[in-house]
Design a protein around this motif. Structure first.
Motif, short mmCIF file in Angstrom:
data_model
loop_
_atom_site.label_atom_id
_atom_site.label_comp_id
_atom_site.label_asym_id
_atom_site.label_seq_id
_atom_site.Cartn_x
_atom_site.Cartn_y
_atom_site.Cartn_z
N GLY A 48 0.81 -1.21 0.00
CA GLY A 48 0.00 0.00 0.00
C GLY A 48 0.84 1.26 0.00
N THR A 49 1.92 1.25 0.76
CA THR A 49 2.82 2.40 0.80
C THR A 49 3.43 2.66 -0.57
N LEU A 50 3.86 1.59 -1.22
CA LEU A 50 4.45 1.74 -2.56
C LEU A 50 3.40 2.26 -3.54
N CYS A 51 2.21 1.68 -3.51
CA CYS A 51 1.14 2.13 -4.41
C CYS A 51 0.76 3.58 -4.15
N THR A 52 0.66 3.95 -2.87
CA THR A 52 0.30 5.32 -2.52
C THR A 52 1.34 6.31 -3.03
N ALA A 53 2.62 5.94 -2.97
CA ALA A 53 3.66 6.82 -3.50
C ALA A 53 3.44 7.08 -4.99
N PHE A 54 3.10 6.04 -5.74
CA PHE A 54 2.83 6.21 -7.17
C PHE A 54 1.55 7.01 -7.40
N ILE A 55 0.52 6.74 -6.62
CA ILE A 55 -0.74 7.49 -6.75
C ILE A 55 -0.49 8.97 -6.50
N ASP A 56 0.28 9.29 -5.48
CA ASP A 56 0.60 10.69 -5.19
C ASP A 56 1.35 11.32 -6.36
N ASP A 78 16.52 -13.51 -2.66
CA ASP A 78 15.46 -14.37 -2.15
C ASP A 78 14.12 -13.68 -2.38
N VAL A 79 13.46 -14.04 -3.50
CA VAL A 79 12.21 -13.40 -3.88
C VAL A 79 11.07 -13.90 -3.00
N GLN A 80 10.38 -12.94 -2.38
CA GLN A 80 9.21 -13.25 -1.57
C GLN A 80 7.98 -13.34 -2.47
N ALA A 81 7.82 -12.34 -3.36
CA ALA A 81 6.65 -12.28 -4.21
C ALA A 81 6.87 -11.26 -5.33
N THR A 82 6.03 -11.38 -6.33
CA THR A 82 5.94 -10.35 -7.35
C THR A 82 4.49 -9.90 -7.41
N TRP A 83 4.28 -8.67 -7.81
CA TRP A 83 2.93 -8.13 -7.98
C TRP A 83 3.02 -6.94 -8.92
N TRP A 89 -5.20 1.17 -14.10
CA TRP A 89 -5.76 1.20 -12.75
C TRP A 89 -5.48 2.54 -12.10
N PHE A 90 -4.26 3.07 -12.31
CA PHE A 90 -3.95 4.40 -11.78
C PHE A 90 -4.88 5.45 -12.39
N GLU A 91 -5.08 5.36 -13.70
CA GLU A 91 -5.96 6.32 -14.39
C GLU A 91 -7.39 6.21 -13.89
N ALA A 92 -7.88 4.98 -13.75
CA ALA A 92 -9.26 4.77 -13.30
C ALA A 92 -9.46 5.31 -11.88
N GLU A 100 -10.89 3.11 -4.16
CA GLU A 100 -9.62 2.68 -3.58
C GLU A 100 -9.67 1.19 -3.24
N GLU A 101 -10.84 0.73 -2.80
CA GLU A 101 -11.00 -0.68 -2.46
C GLU A 101 -10.85 -1.56 -3.70
N GLU A 102 -11.43 -1.15 -4.81
CA GLU A 102 -11.31 -1.91 -6.07
C GLU A 102 -9.86 -1.90 -6.54
N PHE A 103 -9.20 -0.75 -6.46
CA PHE A 103 -7.80 -0.65 -6.84
C PHE A 103 -6.97 -1.64 -6.01
N SER A 104 -7.17 -1.62 -4.69
CA SER A 104 -6.42 -2.51 -3.79
C SER A 104 -6.70 -3.97 -4.11
N ALA A 105 -7.95 -4.31 -4.37
CA ALA A 105 -8.30 -5.69 -4.69
C ALA A 105 -7.60 -6.16 -5.96
N ARG A 106 -7.52 -5.30 -6.95
CA ARG A 106 -6.83 -5.66 -8.19
C ARG A 106 -5.35 -5.90 -7.94
N VAL A 107 -4.73 -5.04 -7.14
CA VAL A 107 -3.32 -5.21 -6.83
C VAL A 107 -3.10 -6.52 -6.08
N LEU A 108 -3.92 -6.78 -5.06
CA LEU A 108 -3.77 -8.01 -4.28
C LEU A 108 -3.99 -9.25 -5.14
N ASP A 109 -4.89 -9.16 -6.13
CA ASP A 109 -5.11 -10.29 -7.03
C ASP A 109 -3.91 -10.57 -7.92
#
Length: 129
Positions: A48-56, A78-83, A89-92, A100-109
């Motif tokens: 969320g912090t990383l996404c918020t930085a880009f949104i800002d 040692d890769v934990q995850a990719t996303w 999504w930023f534009e929408a 914001e909830e839909e944006f977050s759900a897409r990222v988590l998916d």
């Protein structure tokens, strides 16, 4: 306007992200960061912090929306995850077409905790000196 790699890395670090590598191209941004919570899943707060930085940056006109591909490392190599986040999504979100909830759900998916890709090695362009 488009932010360059060193300015983007600095911005993310200012937001508490331990950036290992940043690569910016016309169609995507690749960010590799070391998590502070090296469990089986990536920390949603860090995501969320990383996404918020880009949104800002989008809202400030400093970043033209494009795909952001993130790799979370537990430790070096040692890769934990990719996303990822699609530029659309930023534009929408910016145009209030999704919440914001839909944006977050897409990222988590988009999270892959058993990625088949190798994480970029630290020390590339945008890495700390």
């Amino acid at each position: 306007m488009s932010i360059d790699e060193s300015a983007l890395a600095r911005e993310l670090r200012n937001n508490g992200i331990d950036v290992a590598d940043v690569s910016v191209s016309a169609d995507r941004v690749e960010v590799t960061y070391t998590t502070t919570l090296p469990g089986a899943e990536p920390d949603h707060g860090e995501m969320g912090t990383l996404c918020t930085a880009f949104i800002d940056l989008v809202e400030e006109g400093e970043f033209e929306p494009r795909r952001v591909e993130a790799t979370s490392l537990r430790f070096e190599d040692d890769v934990q995850a990719t996303w990822h986040v699609e530029g659309e999504w930023f534009e929408a979100l910016d145009e209030y077409r999704i919440s914001e909830e839909e944006f977050s759900a897409r990222v988590l998916d988009s999270v892959e905790t058993d990625p088949d890709v190798d994480a970029p090695a630290a020390g590339g362009e945008g890495s700390p000196q």
